[in-house]
Design a protein around this motif. Structure first.
Motif, PDB file in Angstrom:
ATOM      1  N   TRP A 228       0.835  -1.197   0.000  1.00 45.29           N
ATOM      2  CA  TRP A 228       0.000   0.000   0.000  1.00 45.29           C
ATOM      3  C   TRP A 228       0.871   1.248   0.000  1.00 45.29           C
ATOM      4  N   LEU A 229       1.862   1.285   0.866  1.00 44.57           N
ATOM      5  CA  LEU A 229       2.732   2.459   0.956  1.00 44.57           C
ATOM      6  C   LEU A 229       3.452   2.695  -0.365  1.00 44.57           C
ATOM      7  N   TRP A 230       4.000   1.635  -0.940  1.00 41.09           N
ATOM      8  CA  TRP A 230       4.846   1.814  -2.124  1.00 41.09           C
ATOM      9  C   TRP A 230       4.038   2.194  -3.359  1.00 41.09           C
ATOM     10  N   ARG A 231       2.765   1.821  -3.398  1.00 46.08           N
ATOM     11  CA  ARG A 231       1.927   2.175  -4.546  1.00 46.08           C
ATOM     12  C   ARG A 231       1.396   3.601  -4.465  1.00 46.08           C
ATOM     13  N   HIS A 232       1.467   4.218  -3.272  1.00 40.69           N
ATOM     14  CA  HIS A 232       0.965   5.588  -3.131  1.00 40.69           C
ATOM     15  C   HIS A 232       2.140   6.549  -3.350  1.00 40.69           C
TER      16      HIS A 232
ATOM     17  N   ILE B 162       3.004   9.126  -0.319  1.00 38.32           N
ATOM     18  CA  ILE B 162       3.472   8.458   0.892  1.00 38.32           C
ATOM     19  C   ILE B 162       4.833   7.823   0.653  1.00 38.32           C
ATOM     20  N   ARG B 163       5.022   7.258  -0.553  1.00 43.67           N
ATOM     21  CA  ARG B 163       6.331   6.688  -0.892  1.00 43.67           C
ATOM     22  C   ARG B 163       7.413   7.764  -0.892  1.00 43.67           C
ATOM     23  N   ALA B 164       7.124   8.913  -1.480  1.00 43.20           N
ATOM     24  CA  ALA B 164       8.113   9.998  -1.524  1.00 43.20           C
ATOM     25  C   ALA B 164       8.451  10.486  -0.126  1.00 43.20           C
ATOM     26  N   LEU B 165       7.441  10.622   0.738  1.00 44.73           N
ATOM     27  CA  LEU B 165       7.706  11.054   2.115  1.00 44.73           C
ATOM     28  C   LEU B 165       8.645  10.076   2.815  1.00 44.73           C
ATOM     29  N   SER B 166       8.434   8.788   2.592  1.00 46.78           N
ATOM     30  CA  SER B 166       9.267   7.781   3.248  1.00 46.78           C
ATOM     31  C   SER B 166      10.695   7.810   2.730  1.00 46.78           C
TER      32      SER B 166
ATOM     33  N   ARG C 202       0.715  -1.021  10.354  1.00 46.53           N
ATOM     34  CA  ARG C 202       1.639  -1.512   9.337  1.00 46.53           C
ATOM     35  C   ARG C 202       2.230  -0.400   8.482  1.00 46.53           C
ATOM     36  N   ILE C 203       1.397   0.555   8.061  1.00 45.05           N
ATOM     37  CA  ILE C 203       1.919   1.667   7.261  1.00 45.05           C
ATOM     38  C   ILE C 203       2.924   2.467   8.078  1.00 45.05           C
ATOM     39  N   SER C 204       2.581   2.720   9.344  1.00 50.82           N
ATOM     40  CA  SER C 204       3.507   3.438  10.223  1.00 50.82           C
ATOM     41  C   SER C 204       4.825   2.689  10.347  1.00 50.82           C
ATOM     42  N   SER C 205       4.744   1.377  10.507  1.00 50.31           N
ATOM     43  CA  SER C 205       5.963   0.600  10.721  1.00 50.31           C
ATOM     44  C   SER C 205       6.775   0.440   9.447  1.00 50.31           C
ATOM     45  N   VAL C 206       6.103   0.276   8.298  1.00 57.37           N
ATOM     46  CA  VAL C 206       6.851   0.211   7.039  1.00 57.37           C
ATOM     47  C   VAL C 206       7.561   1.534   6.786  1.00 57.37           C
ATOM     48  N   HIS C 207       6.833   2.629   7.049  1.00 58.37           N
ATOM     49  CA  HIS C 207       7.442   3.957   6.901  1.00 58.37           C
ATOM     50  C   HIS C 207       8.674   4.086   7.803  1.00 58.37           C
TER      51      HIS C 207
END
Length: 419
Positions: A212-216, A219-223, A341-346
């Motif tokens: 989810w994170l990588w497709r957005h 959000i991907r750029a922020l990470s 999960r998004i928080s932790s992947v980030h």
């Protein structure tokens, strides 16, 4: 805290006391390591041990946070960290301090921090209205930085002079107080739909969050950008105590005061970020990343403590602006069931760079001098800002649109995520 409610006050106080203890400990630990050895690589290894859990534990911690009551998880973690801080106190009192012992204790404390921080970003959207998220984030980030990097560091340096074990006593007490305050939060803090959803395996659950994170794109750029920011921060912090004691010729108390300068800028940044309109969020994010990099370079270029303090304050302002705005973006659009999960992947992507940065900073300082980690880290952040600028500028439309902070976007609801 007017208008944010009693539960927000409890959350705010919990963050204040816990971060005060963190600030005291994070100042005392490098001083304790420097009392054991002046080898830059050995001192940096303690930072690596503290940061390694972000690389090893972030992803499963996020899966755990999406399966259990997050408030109860946070309370349990704070109590475990209280016991670890007490163990560190006993170790120092017994005169058994060594680099190996410090690495072991800070590694375990780091695991607790990772699990706690996987759950913590999900709490705020449950206790304040959506339109108050930016304001709530600004207040929480402000007290976090104020306690962790303004009040905590000079107090840590002062307490260390009184006795090497004294700072860690306060740290243990702060964890206990934080747990007590968190336990008084009202309501349910289980993930939305957790009781009805089929229980996926840990690896599959982690993969869903990562995908989810990588497709957005935003959000991907922020990470990715914050990965470079944290890499640079770790490169400098790994040798910061030696930079302060040797390059700037400061005492232990002076080191604590310098460490707190970043919070002066951070408090101002939290005040300013709370007032940024959605349409200006994108340009402000780009400016914040550039400010982060340029102030890092400036700090390493000076031998004047006052100039170093001014650079540190500017760094704090830029970092706080970034943190408040990016937290609001994630809390606006991330689905509740994916919050942990998004928080932790980030954090896996961004904070996972900390061990590498600490090790790299120590190696560069040992080979080329204490100024080089500042120059190299700051230059990397400036480059990241320039590359990511077109995507970051798009944040303005995201927040100002119908699914933004003032709307009712499909993914966000009242239970977004931030980190």
């Amino acid at each position: 805290m007017t208008g944010l409610g009693a539960d927000f006050r409890r959350l705010w106080l919990s963050s204040a006391v816990s971060n005060l203890g963190d600030g005291v400990r994070l100042t005392a630990l490098p001083l304790l390591a420097a009392a054991v050895t002046r080898d830059p690589v050995a001192v940096a290894v303690v930072s690596v041990a503290a940061e390694l859990p972000w690389l090893l534990v972030s992803l499963p911690a996020g899966a755990l946070a999406d399966r259990v009551d997050r408030r109860r998880l946070m309370v349990a973690v704070q109590l475990v960290r209280m016991c670890l801080a007490a163990l560190l106190t006993a170790t120092v009192l017994a005169d058994r301090s060594s680099i190996a012992v410090l690495c072991a204790v800070v590694f375990l404390l780091g695991i607790g921090e990772v699990v706690y921080d996987a759950a913590a970003p999900t709490i705020l959207p449950r206790i304040v209205p959506r339109e108050q998220l930016t304001r709530g984030n600004a207040r929480l980030f402000g007290v976090e930085l104020g306690a962790n990097e303004f009040a905590g560091p000079p107090l840590g340096g002062l307490l260390f002079r009184l006795g090497q074990a004294v700072p860690f006593v306060l740290d243990a007490v702060s964890f206990a107080a934080s747990a007590a305050l968190l336990s008084r939060l009202r309501g349910t803090f289980r993930p939305a739909g957790a009781a009805d959803a089929p229980r996926a395996g840990v690896v599959r659950a982690i993969g869903e969050g990562f995908g989810w994170l990588w497709r957005h794109p935003v959000i991907r750029a922020l990470s990715v950008v914050v990965t470079f920011m944290n890499l640079a921060r770790a490169m400098t912090m790994a040798v910061f105590v030696l930079y302060a004691l040797e390059t700037l010729d400061l005492s232990a108390v002076g080191y604590g005061v310098l460490s707190s300068a970043v919070a002066v800028g951070a408090v101002a940044g939290s005040w300013a970020a709370e007032r940024i309109r959605p349409a200006a969020a994108g340009p402000c994010l780009v400016a914040a990343v550039l400010g982060h990099g340029l102030t890092t370079v400036a700090m390493g270029a000076t031998s004047n403590p006052w100039a170093a303090g001014a650079s540190s304050a500017g760094f704090g302002f830029a970092t706080m602006t970034w943190s408040v705005l990016t937290a609001a973006v994630r809390q606006t659009i991330v689905p509740d069931r994916l919050l942990g999960r998004i928080s932790s992947v980030h954090r896996f992507l961004s904070w996972g760079s900390l061990p590498l940065g600490s090790l790299l900073g120590g190696v560069l300082a040992a080979a080329y001098g204490l100024r080089v980690p500042f120059a190299a880290g700051g230059a990397a952040v400036v480059l990241a800002a320039l590359v990511a600028a077109p995507t970051l500028l798009g944040v303005s439309a995201l927040l100002a649109g119908p699914g933004g902070a003032g709307g009712a976007g499909e993914a966000g609801g009242v239970s977004g995520s931030g980190s």
